[in-house]
Write a protein that holds these residues in place. Structure first.
Motif, PDB file in Angstrom:
ATOM      1  N   ARG A  56       0.826  -1.207   0.000  1.00  0.00           N
ATOM      2  CA  ARG A  56       0.000   0.000   0.000  1.00  0.00           C
ATOM      3  C   ARG A  56       0.859   1.257   0.000  1.00  0.00           C
ATOM      4  NH1 ARG A  56      -3.714  -0.372   5.060  1.00  0.00           N
ATOM      5  NH2 ARG A  56      -4.119   1.787   4.419  1.00  0.00           N
ATOM      6  N   THR A  57       2.076   1.149   0.499  1.00  0.00           N
ATOM      7  CA  THR A  57       2.988   2.293   0.587  1.00  0.00           C
ATOM      8  C   THR A  57       4.245   2.016  -0.239  1.00  0.00           C
ATOM      9  OG1 THR A  57       3.914   1.321   2.614  1.00  0.00           O
ATOM     10  CG2 THR A  57       2.156   2.945   2.887  1.00  0.00           C
ATOM     11  N   SER A  58       4.075   1.422  -1.405  1.00  0.00           N
ATOM     12  CA  SER A  58       5.211   0.933  -2.178  1.00  0.00           C
ATOM     13  C   SER A  58       6.167   2.037  -2.607  1.00  0.00           C
ATOM     14  CB  SER A  58       4.723   0.159  -3.402  1.00  0.00           C
ATOM     15  OG  SER A  58       3.867   0.959  -4.194  1.00  0.00           O
ATOM     16  N   LEU A  59       5.649   3.184  -3.035  1.00  0.00           N
ATOM     17  CA  LEU A  59       6.529   4.273  -3.470  1.00  0.00           C
ATOM     18  C   LEU A  59       7.345   4.796  -2.292  1.00  0.00           C
ATOM     19  CD1 LEU A  59       7.549   6.259  -5.557  1.00  0.00           C
ATOM     20  CD2 LEU A  59       5.497   7.655  -5.174  1.00  0.00           C
ATOM     21  N   SER A  60       6.697   5.000  -1.170  1.00  0.00           N
ATOM     22  CA  SER A  60       7.417   5.455   0.026  1.00  0.00           C
ATOM     23  C   SER A  60       8.468   4.441   0.452  1.00  0.00           C
ATOM     24  CB  SER A  60       6.436   5.696   1.177  1.00  0.00           C
ATOM     25  OG  SER A  60       5.530   6.724   0.871  1.00  0.00           O
ATOM     26  N   ASN A  61       8.122   3.154   0.394  1.00  0.00           N
ATOM     27  CA  ASN A  61       9.066   2.123   0.808  1.00  0.00           C
ATOM     28  C   ASN A  61      10.223   1.969  -0.164  1.00  0.00           C
ATOM     29  OD1 ASN A  61       8.667   0.458   3.329  1.00  0.00           O
ATOM     30  ND2 ASN A  61       6.557   0.601   2.617  1.00  0.00           N
ATOM     31  N   TYR A  62       9.968   2.176  -1.438  1.00  0.00           N
ATOM     32  CA  TYR A  62      11.056   2.124  -2.421  1.00  0.00           C
ATOM     33  C   TYR A  62      12.088   3.207  -2.123  1.00  0.00           C
ATOM     34  CZ  TYR A  62      13.545   2.725  -6.818  1.00  0.00           C
ATOM     35  OH  TYR A  62      14.531   2.869  -7.769  1.00  0.00           O
ATOM     36  N   LEU A  63      11.615   4.423  -1.876  1.00  0.00           N
ATOM     37  CA  LEU A  63      12.527   5.526  -1.574  1.00  0.00           C
ATOM     38  C   LEU A  63      13.148   5.363  -0.187  1.00  0.00           C
ATOM     39  CD1 LEU A  63      10.422   8.441  -3.076  1.00  0.00           C
ATOM     40  CD2 LEU A  63      12.455   7.370  -4.058  1.00  0.00           C
ATOM     41  N   LEU A  64      12.390   4.781   0.745  1.00  0.00           N
ATOM     42  CA  LEU A  64      12.934   4.542   2.082  1.00  0.00           C
ATOM     43  C   LEU A  64      14.124   3.589   2.025  1.00  0.00           C
ATOM     44  CD1 LEU A  64      12.735   4.925   5.159  1.00  0.00           C
ATOM     45  CD2 LEU A  64      11.104   3.011   5.200  1.00  0.00           C
ATOM     46  N   GLN A  65      14.047   2.568   1.162  1.00  0.00           N
ATOM     47  CA  GLN A  65      15.187   1.670   0.990  1.00  0.00           C
ATOM     48  C   GLN A  65      16.440   2.443   0.615  1.00  0.00           C
ATOM     49  OE1 GLN A  65      14.273  -1.380  -1.868  1.00  0.00           O
ATOM     50  NE2 GLN A  65      13.050  -2.585  -0.432  1.00  0.00           N
ATOM     51  N   SER A  66      16.291   3.387  -0.308  1.00  0.00           N
ATOM     52  CA  SER A  66      17.449   4.172  -0.741  1.00  0.00           C
ATOM     53  C   SER A  66      17.983   5.037   0.382  1.00  0.00           C
ATOM     54  CB  SER A  66      17.061   5.050  -1.944  1.00  0.00           C
ATOM     55  OG  SER A  66      16.767   4.264  -3.066  1.00  0.00           O
ATOM     56  N   LEU A  67      17.095   5.677   1.135  1.00  0.00           N
ATOM     57  CA  LEU A  67      17.548   6.531   2.228  1.00  0.00           C
ATOM     58  C   LEU A  67      18.291   5.727   3.288  1.00  0.00           C
ATOM     59  CD1 LEU A  67      14.430   8.847   2.654  1.00  0.00           C
ATOM     60  CD2 LEU A  67      16.678   9.483   1.742  1.00  0.00           C
ATOM     61  N   ILE A  68      17.728   4.576   3.668  1.00  0.00           N
ATOM     62  CA  ILE A  68      18.368   3.746   4.695  1.00  0.00           C
ATOM     63  C   ILE A  68      19.720   3.239   4.206  1.00  0.00           C
ATOM     64  CG2 ILE A  68      18.215   1.602   6.002  1.00  0.00           C
ATOM     65  CD1 ILE A  68      15.168   1.962   6.019  1.00  0.00           C
ATOM     66  N   CYS A  69      19.737   2.688   2.991  1.00  0.00           N
ATOM     67  CA  CYS A  69      20.963   2.049   2.492  1.00  0.00           C
ATOM     68  C   CYS A  69      22.065   3.057   2.204  1.00  0.00           C
ATOM     69  CB  CYS A  69      20.645   1.226   1.252  1.00  0.00           C
ATOM     70  SG  CYS A  69      19.649  -0.238   1.605  1.00  0.00           S
ATOM     71  N   THR A  70      21.718   4.237   1.683  1.00  0.00           N
ATOM     72  CA  THR A  70      22.764   5.229   1.458  1.00  0.00           C
ATOM     73  C   THR A  70      23.338   5.738   2.786  1.00  0.00           C
ATOM     74  OG1 THR A  70      21.033   6.916   1.182  1.00  0.00           O
ATOM     75  CG2 THR A  70      21.974   5.971  -0.819  1.00  0.00           C
ATOM     76  N   LEU A  71      22.506   5.796   3.816  1.00  0.00           N
ATOM     77  CA  LEU A  71      23.020   6.186   5.133  1.00  0.00           C
ATOM     78  C   LEU A  71      23.927   5.108   5.718  1.00  0.00           C
ATOM     79  CD1 LEU A  71      19.916   7.881   6.794  1.00  0.00           C
ATOM     80  CD2 LEU A  71      22.055   8.980   6.102  1.00  0.00           C
ATOM     81  N   ILE A  72      23.688   3.862   5.356  1.00  0.00           N
ATOM     82  CA  ILE A  72      24.548   2.773   5.828  1.00  0.00           C
ATOM     83  C   ILE A  72      25.874   2.773   5.084  1.00  0.00           C
ATOM     84  CG2 ILE A  72      24.826   0.260   5.895  1.00  0.00           C
ATOM     85  CD1 ILE A  72      21.801   0.070   6.398  1.00  0.00           C
ATOM     86  N   PHE A  73      25.824   2.940   3.759  1.00  0.00           N
ATOM     87  CA  PHE A  73      27.012   2.683   2.944  1.00  0.00           C
ATOM     88  C   PHE A  73      27.788   3.925   2.534  1.00  0.00           C
ATOM     89  CE2 PHE A  73      24.369  -1.109   2.185  1.00  0.00           C
ATOM     90  CZ  PHE A  73      25.283  -2.085   2.568  1.00  0.00           C
ATOM     91  N   TYR A  74      27.160   5.081   2.418  1.00  0.00           N
ATOM     92  CA  TYR A  74      27.848   6.244   1.867  1.00  0.00           C
ATOM     93  C   TYR A  74      28.511   7.070   2.967  1.00  0.00           C
ATOM     94  CZ  TYR A  74      25.563   5.231  -2.603  1.00  0.00           C
ATOM     95  OH  TYR A  74      25.148   4.635  -3.764  1.00  0.00           O
ATOM     96  N   GLY A  75      29.407   7.956   2.528  1.00  0.00           N
ATOM     97  CA  GLY A  75      30.222   8.696   3.465  1.00  0.00           C
ATOM     98  C   GLY A  75      29.467   9.665   4.344  1.00  0.00           C
ATOM     99  N   HIS A  76      28.286  10.136   3.921  1.00  0.00           N
ATOM    100  CA  HIS A  76      27.517  11.029   4.790  1.00  0.00           C
ATOM    101  C   HIS A  76      26.766  10.238   5.868  1.00  0.00           C
ATOM    102  CE1 HIS A  76      24.792  10.004   1.386  1.00  0.00           C
ATOM    103  NE2 HIS A  76      23.907   9.859   2.345  1.00  0.00           N
ATOM    104  N   GLY A  77      26.940   8.899   5.847  1.00  0.00           N
ATOM    105  CA  GLY A  77      26.381   8.041   6.885  1.00  0.00           C
ATOM    106  C   GLY A  77      27.494   7.241   7.546  1.00  0.00           C
ATOM    107  N   LEU A  78      27.314   5.919   7.579  1.00  0.00           N
ATOM    108  CA  LEU A  78      28.302   5.055   8.237  1.00  0.00           C
ATOM    109  C   LEU A  78      29.543   4.799   7.382  1.00  0.00           C
ATOM    110  CD1 LEU A  78      25.895   2.383   9.814  1.00  0.00           C
ATOM    111  CD2 LEU A  78      26.948   4.373  10.937  1.00  0.00           C
ATOM    112  N   GLY A  79      29.418   4.966   6.063  1.00  0.00           N
ATOM    113  CA  GLY A  79      30.577   4.800   5.197  1.00  0.00           C
ATOM    114  C   GLY A  79      31.025   3.360   5.012  1.00  0.00           C
ATOM    115  N   TRP A  80      30.094   2.424   4.955  1.00  0.00           N
ATOM    116  CA  TRP A  80      30.448   1.019   4.799  1.00  0.00           C
ATOM    117  C   TRP A  80      30.655   0.611   3.335  1.00  0.00           C
ATOM    118  CZ3 TRP A  80      26.837  -2.244   8.532  1.00  0.00           C
ATOM    119  CH2 TRP A  80      27.152  -1.905   9.847  1.00  0.00           C
ATOM    120  N   PHE A  81      30.628   1.529   2.424  1.00  0.00           N
ATOM    121  CA  PHE A  81      30.737   1.217   0.999  1.00  0.00           C
ATOM    122  C   PHE A  81      32.012   0.425   0.715  1.00  0.00           C
ATOM    123  CE2 PHE A  81      31.705   2.003  -3.459  1.00  0.00           C
ATOM    124  CZ  PHE A  81      30.474   1.872  -4.064  1.00  0.00           C
TER     125      PHE A  81
END
Length: 399
Positions: free
Chosen positions: A318-343
């Motif tokens: 029911r919230t597929s668009l929000s969840n699709y974008l939420l995946q990107s927000l969570i994962c970029t915060l995990i892997f990219y330098g403005h987050g945890l930097g696990w890339f």
């Protein structure tokens, strides 16, 4: 009126695309297709690649394209306000979706699919009233374009001067210095990431789109209209039919994709061999694999069991668009330098741990959100912008 089976299938598709997208979040871009793009990997990571490739690669992306086509058919059936045409409503919605996709691609993650879907949905809208037979014929023709393009590329590479081949293959297996540059950029700040993100987003939107995505996406959306009309996506077919389709389509998909895996490993994942073998084997194998998954999910929807699992999956749908974008927000915060930097730090097995954690977080946040709201936050913004008026969001306001 919502159709529970559509929400269920959409929810499974949104979660099911993450095992492949996680590769684009956590590893260099070339690693999405080539398991050896960052160098040799251990046996466990190779098995993780095989499982991903057999069960997930292009499968849930295919289902999501089909669901988008079904959404177009649903929208065309809904009445509009006086003075508002269905066509105008559709193109406004797709225009805003294109804008959301561009922000997502260049501001968050280059692997965006929303811009692609918006353009393809604009193209097929005039065809929505065609008979199902015509839609199938056009879709079948379009589906054959990418394999032919791949065959043509293989011929071009075959006749290219030997001095040019290393440069052509750099996009498949980049040299160590380019790998190091991309890892350093993505572990840096948001502005430092921008050159890599912008180049990869442009490649997706202007290269891969015309070579592959345009043809396949439009074809699958047309088939989504047909499957919606037929009752397949409403769980209206006989259980025996769904069960038979689930078994046969899954077996055919595994056989085709498995053949590609064997041929790719024998060729040691060289770029030219992948164009002529693995890509096309999985291209067709994923179509059958997606049909197998969708049939099994429709069978589960008919049984409506287990309720403890189906309810959360439908909520995600029911919230597929929000969840699709939420995946990107969570994962970029995990892997990219403005987050945890696990890339670049985790291997393919460890990335599966992140997938499971993100799934759990998404489901929990979705259930909490829907306690107070009637629609996802991005869906609300998208619809409000399309209608050019704020729509109800909170449950009390909607009531």
């Amino acid at each position: 009126m919502r159709v529970a089976s559509l929400d269920l299938l959409r929810g499974v598709a949104i979660l099911g695309i993450l095992p492949m997208n996680i590769l684009g979040f956590g590893l260099i871009a070339e690693a999405y297709q080539n398991p050896l793009a960052m160098g040799p990997i251990d046996p466990a990571s190779m098995w993780a690649w095989r499982i991903n490739h057999l069960l997930f690669d292009q499968r849930f992306m295919t289902i999501f394209c089909v669901m988008f086509g079904a959404g177009i058919a649903l929208l065309a059936e809904r009445p509009t306000r006086p003075g508002v045409s269905a066509t105008g409503r559709h193109y406004r919605r797709m225009g805003w979706l294109l804008a959301i996709g561009m922000v997502h691609a260049y501001g968050i993650w280059y692997g965006d699919i929303l811009a692609n879907y918006a353009v393809c949905a604009m193209l097929i809208w005039p065809l929505r009233r065609l008979a199902s037979g015509w839609l199938c014929a056009i879709a079948g023709t379009l589906l054959m374009v990418p394999p032919l393009i791949m065959a043509a590329l293989a011929l071009v590479i075959g006749f290219a001067p030997e001095s040019m081949i290393p440069k052509m293959m750099a996009s498949w297996a980049p040299p160590p210095e380019l790998v190091a540059e991309e890892i350093a950029a993505m572990r840096g700040g948001w502005l430092e990431q921008m050159p890599v993100r912008a180049v990869n987003a442009a490649l997706m939107q202007f290269g891969i789109f015309f070579l592959w995505a345009l043809w396949r996406t439009t074809a699958l959306m047309m088939l989504g209209i047909v499957l919606y009309r037929s009752g397949f996506l409403s769980a209206a077919w006989r259980p025996r039919t769904y069960a038979l389709l689930a078994i046969l389509a899954t077996l055919v998909g595994l056989a085709l994709t498995g053949t590609g895996i064997v041929r790719a490993e024998r060729a040691e994942f060289t770029g030219t061999s992948m164009i002529t073998t693995w890509m096309n084997w999985n291209y067709f194998g994923s179509l059958f694999g997606a049909l197998g998954w969708a049939s099994a999910i429709m069978l589960i929807a008919q049984a409506a069991q287990p309720a403890w699992l189906l309810g959360p999956l439908e909520a995600v749908g029911r919230t597929s668009l929000s969840n699709y974008l939420l995946q990107s927000l969570i994962c970029t915060l995990i892997f990219y330098g403005h987050g945890l930097g696990w890339f670049g730090h985790l291997d393919r097995v460890q990335l599966w741990g992140v997938v499971l954690a993100v799934w759990a977080l998404q489901v929990a946040l979705t259930l909490l959100w829907l306690r107070i709201a009637s629609v996802g936050p991005v869906e609300w913004a998208w619809r409000s912008l399309s209608a050019w008026t704020p729509l109800p969001l909170l449950r009390r306001a909607a009531t």
